[in-house]
Design a protein around this motif. Sequence first.
Motif, mmCIF file in Angstrom:
data_model
loop_
_atom_site.group_PDB
_atom_site.id
_atom_site.type_symbol
_atom_site.label_atom_id
_atom_site.label_comp_id
_atom_site.label_asym_id
_atom_site.label_seq_id
_atom_site.Cartn_x
_atom_site.Cartn_y
_atom_site.Cartn_z
ATOM 1 N N PRO A 247 1.648 4.102 2.826
ATOM 2 C CA PRO A 247 2.270 2.547 2.875
ATOM 3 C C PRO A 247 2.453 1.885 1.463
ATOM 4 C CG PRO A 247 1.010 3.006 4.910
ATOM 5 C CD PRO A 247 0.710 4.268 3.743
ATOM 6 N N ALA A 248 1.404 2.062 0.508
ATOM 7 C CA ALA A 248 1.283 1.404 -0.648
ATOM 8 C C ALA A 248 2.335 1.845 -1.468
ATOM 9 C CB ALA A 248 -0.024 1.633 -1.188
ATOM 10 N N ILE A 249 2.520 3.013 -1.452
ATOM 11 C CA ILE A 249 3.601 3.824 -2.377
ATOM 12 C C ILE A 249 5.009 3.311 -1.811
ATOM 13 C CG2 ILE A 249 4.685 5.727 -3.366
ATOM 14 C CD1 ILE A 249 2.037 4.978 -4.616
ATOM 15 N N GLU A 250 5.242 3.367 -0.612
ATOM 16 C CA GLU A 250 6.399 2.994 -0.001
ATOM 17 C C GLU A 250 6.585 1.371 -0.461
ATOM 18 O OE1 GLU A 250 8.528 2.412 4.544
ATOM 19 O OE2 GLU A 250 6.731 3.719 4.050
ATOM 20 N N ARG A 251 5.779 0.550 -0.307
ATOM 21 C CA ARG A 251 6.089 -0.795 -0.703
ATOM 22 C C ARG A 251 6.738 -0.959 -2.003
ATOM 23 N NH1 ARG A 251 2.719 -4.892 1.674
ATOM 24 N NH2 ARG A 251 2.074 -5.494 -0.177
ATOM 25 N N ILE A 252 5.931 0.147 -3.165
ATOM 26 C CA ILE A 252 6.368 -0.155 -4.397
ATOM 27 C C ILE A 252 8.077 0.368 -4.666
ATOM 28 C CG2 ILE A 252 6.190 0.730 -6.958
ATOM 29 C CD1 ILE A 252 3.014 0.762 -5.923
ATOM 30 N N TYR A 253 8.030 1.381 -3.683
ATOM 31 C CA TYR A 253 9.700 2.189 -3.933
ATOM 32 C C TYR A 253 10.559 1.085 -3.290
ATOM 33 C CZ TYR A 253 8.011 6.843 -5.355
ATOM 34 O OH TYR A 253 7.249 7.665 -6.129
ATOM 35 N N ARG A 254 10.185 0.391 -2.353
ATOM 36 C CA ARG A 254 11.113 -0.535 -1.551
ATOM 37 C C ARG A 254 11.491 -1.757 -2.464
ATOM 38 N NH1 ARG A 254 12.343 -0.500 3.501
ATOM 39 N NH2 ARG A 254 10.679 0.705 3.840
ATOM 40 N N ALA A 255 10.261 -2.182 -3.198
ATOM 41 C CA ALA A 255 10.599 -3.334 -4.364
ATOM 42 C C ALA A 255 11.316 -2.864 -5.351
ATOM 43 C CB ALA A 255 9.221 -3.974 -4.442
ATOM 44 N N GLY A 256 11.017 -1.676 -5.915
ATOM 45 C CA GLY A 256 11.817 -1.184 -6.974
ATOM 46 C C GLY A 256 13.360 -0.793 -6.603
ATOM 47 N N ALA A 257 13.786 -0.550 -5.311
ATOM 48 C CA ALA A 257 14.973 -0.425 -5.048
ATOM 49 C C ALA A 257 15.597 -1.695 -4.989
ATOM 50 C CB ALA A 257 15.068 0.224 -3.407
ATOM 51 N N GLU A 258 15.273 -2.635 -4.697
ATOM 52 C CA GLU A 258 15.581 -4.035 -4.564
ATOM 53 C C GLU A 258 15.931 -4.380 -5.979
ATOM 54 O OE1 GLU A 258 13.657 -6.816 -2.138
ATOM 55 O OE2 GLU A 258 13.945 -5.660 -0.284
#
Length: 780
Positions: A247-258
């Motif tokens: 979940p922590a890595i997914e949050r980083i990827y989601r913010a990076g995608a935006e």
Amino acid sequence: MTFTDRCLRLGLALAGLALWFALATAGPAAAVEAVRVPVDAPVLDLTNIVERNRSDGDVIQISTAPGPDGIVRRIAVRARESGARPDWIVFALTNDSDEQIDRLLVAPFHRLIGSGVIWPDLGDSRIEAVTASQGIPPEREASTDADVFLITLDPGTTVTFVAELKSSNLPQLYLYEQEAYRQKTNGLTLYKGIIIGIAGLLALFLTIIFVVKGAVIFPAAAALAWAVLAYAGLDFGFFQRIFPLTPAIERIYRAGAEVVLAATLLVFLFAYLNLARWHVRYSHVTIVWMLGLAALVGLAVVDAPMASGIARISIAAVAAVGFVLILHLATHGYERAVMLIPTWFLLAVWVTAAGFTVTGQFQRDLVAPALLGGLVLIVLLIGFTVIQHAFAGSGLSQGLVSDTERRALALSGSGDLVFDWDVSADKIFVSPQIETLLGLPKGSLEGSASRWFEHMHVADRDRYRVSLDAVLEQRRGKLNLDLRLRAAGGNYHWFNLKARPVIGSDGEVVRVIGTLADVTEQRTAQERMLHDAVHDNLTGLPNRKLFQDRLSAVFGFCRADDNIRPTVLVIDIDRFKQVNESVGFSAGDSILLTLARRLGRLLRAQDTLARIGGDTFAMTLGGARPVRPGAGGAQGRRAEECRTRHGPCQAPGRQQDRGLRAGDADRPQRPAGAGERSAPGDRARRDPGDVPADRPAGGPHHRRLRGAGALGPSARRPADAAGLPRHRRGNRADRRSRRLCDGPDRARARGLAGGARRRPADLRQRQRLEPAAHPPRSAA
């Protein structure tokens, strides 16, 4: 019982009451309200039904909902980790049917709806564990995008559930019927697959276009397509199935995608509109903006919600600023901006709908997938626009045009007008723009070649006719002709006609075709430059160069005819420098203009008035007119009138009175026996009687103008016996007058100008004509 014993008992009672109250308030003790679960209901929203609690320790005590027997029980639930202080939710479900009900408790990990703009919720595991007050304990189901627990409700029972939350935020909690949840999941999976497939194919195709075409808009569009693909894959959970993410890595990827989505959108706007060509500030703003977005990628590792919030604000800003910029450029006729208006309008609508969604104003579950589908649609429209630019004019860029098409393109690019004369039909065709330029009705210049005579300047008709006839007769050559055509207002426009004949199969000229170019501005500029080269800019009079040329012409006439006797005057303004220093240059210019206007009134057709210096004028009177006997007196009187014409000059704020000093010279008559060549000594010993009879003895002379002066009253200064003022002897004006002419008639010029500053006797001795002016004497 004593009073002391009574007080002691009362204190113990109050202490017990306080202890009981503290134990009662240690955890929520109020019983929850049960929710009936219908057998035929596919889904039940529990988001606003559950009660949220927070305990001070790792144990929470709650009161269950009343059962069928009406008894409220009290239970205690311990957290998974000892010493933790998690948040809790409590809800109760009632099955009043006579059959067992199995339902799925679903808490989505990430939900765009209500996620927020500042520090948005990027998703995480919501529920750690669920505990039931009775019956079968809930079991966790495997899922990559939600916390799913299987709940079983026995017939006629009321069960209270206590769920330990993993995060403080629980955006949504549903109770699904198993088959309904499976159908919904399958339908969304199909929709997500279609959207991701379209986004992937679009990104791949734009990448191929980028490889084929090297323009900067193609990699910008391809990067935007890849960014949308990454954002959709993360939001739909596609990448989580391929690459398991915490979940922590997914949050980083989601913010990076935006962040990447915001950056690629900005780059595409800059590249497509080619903002660098409009102003360098656009490039500076874009570079600073891109550096800020690049810094957000590093911020996403430290604080993903903050980076995501700034990226969302950046996307909204790019959409708003870009829409205003596109409208501004479209009003200026920029074709790319006009073509991008529909697509960017859809992007603005999408950003507005996304803003309503993240703030919680749109609550439907299908809003988030619809937004992602709309984003892919926008990128698809952008891809179509880019592809249109990729293939529009590809033949031109690759040189796949014939020589005829290339000539047509060159003619269109030059802006020249078409001239086509069909010789056999005697009909001329010209571009309609020339008639619009001249303000003529449509078809006025079409017809026979002679019809142009009505609109052509009289001086150009013969050259026009002769040029066309020569082309027809010689069957070769090239027309390069400047002609004037009359506009509707009566003024004339200059056109340059360039044309060639087209020879038919029989060897005759069948067409004369070429171009017409408007050269009015060039001809006007040439005439203006020619005029300025030989005229004074202030007074408009001829300058020294033109006066020398006309004086040389007068000398030529003098050599050819002995009866021609011109008079030359050189006029100088006294103390003119003091006017400029005391009053200003504007007053000095006014004096010069006044003097030029007054002297110009005395001129005839054969006379010349010129400004040859700062405050010096020169005149020729009777330049090439044969003088009859007795006419010299009239010419002398005109010269005298030039000297005596006076009057004050009004300058700004005051009246300027300045005297003039003028010197004149007449051509001396040849002595007896002019046919014989004179010896050098004879020229220096000419008799004063050789001077014309209409002038005082002494020939060229120098005097202050009689009366009050040419520009106002002025007292005479004392002069010496020779008539030359002492204060003017040998000054700078003398040197300037001596340099009046410097050419073949240098000796004559010295006699004309230098005589204005020397004694008459010296003038008669120094005044010389070139040997060519006197024919050689006969041998007799």
